[in-house]
Design a protein around this motif. Sequence first.
Motif, mmCIF file in Angstrom:
data_model
loop_
_atom_site.group_PDB
_atom_site.id
_atom_site.type_symbol
_atom_site.label_atom_id
_atom_site.label_comp_id
_atom_site.label_asym_id
_atom_site.label_seq_id
_atom_site.Cartn_x
_atom_site.Cartn_y
_atom_site.Cartn_z
ATOM 1 N N ARG A 1 1.011 -1.297 0.033
ATOM 2 C CA ARG A 1 -0.150 -0.173 -0.021
ATOM 3 C C ARG A 1 1.058 1.120 -0.105
ATOM 4 O O ARG A 1 0.697 2.187 -0.356
ATOM 5 N N GLU B 1 -1.587 12.827 3.946
ATOM 6 C CA GLU B 1 -1.645 11.079 4.049
ATOM 7 C C GLU B 1 -0.135 10.879 4.743
ATOM 8 O O GLU B 1 0.816 11.458 4.687
ATOM 9 N N ARG C 1 -0.936 15.625 -0.869
ATOM 10 C CA ARG C 1 -1.258 15.016 -2.295
ATOM 11 C C ARG C 1 -2.613 15.760 -2.651
ATOM 12 O O ARG C 1 -3.804 15.750 -2.150
ATOM 13 N N HIS D 1 1.189 3.952 -3.084
ATOM 14 C CA HIS D 1 0.774 5.730 -3.020
ATOM 15 C C HIS D 1 1.917 6.538 -2.654
ATOM 16 O O HIS D 1 1.711 7.649 -2.517
#
Length: 165
Positions: A43, A78, A69, A47
Amino acid sequence: MVITLIPAAPGDVDYVIDLKATVLRADLERAVGAWSPSRSAQRVRDHFSPAWTRIVRDDDERVGTITMRPEGGAVWLEMFYLEPVAQGRGIGSAVLEIVLAEVADRDVQLQVLDGSRARPLYERHGFVLVSADGVDDILVRSARPADAGQPHGGETVHARAGVLE
């Protein structure tokens, strides 16, 4: 304490993977009942973007990461992870003051695990809950006028060129 945010490099993905495991493993086990190191690492790889990620430094020591982002007219906060030794020392607030000042004219949204100890930090910086599903909470901080430069909580923060003094 001098907090700086430096651009991430492609090789920093391994640091983010390890830091996520250190910081989130117990919360993920509590929230979803399981932890998969390979799934968690994948993950992050899927990302991670050096273009939007910065490494948090306390003096000369690497102590965390944060990603801002852009998506449409908003920004997703994030991969905001701090080393355990950096938690509870005001570093998280300092980092948020820097990045939120940079995007003060845009809404900022984030996803946090239900019951996360980080949620009160976000709420102190103006984030409010907009949805919850029992595992994840989505919080949003609405854009404020650019001249609303006083940090939440009344503390004074001096940020120049990504440096907090």
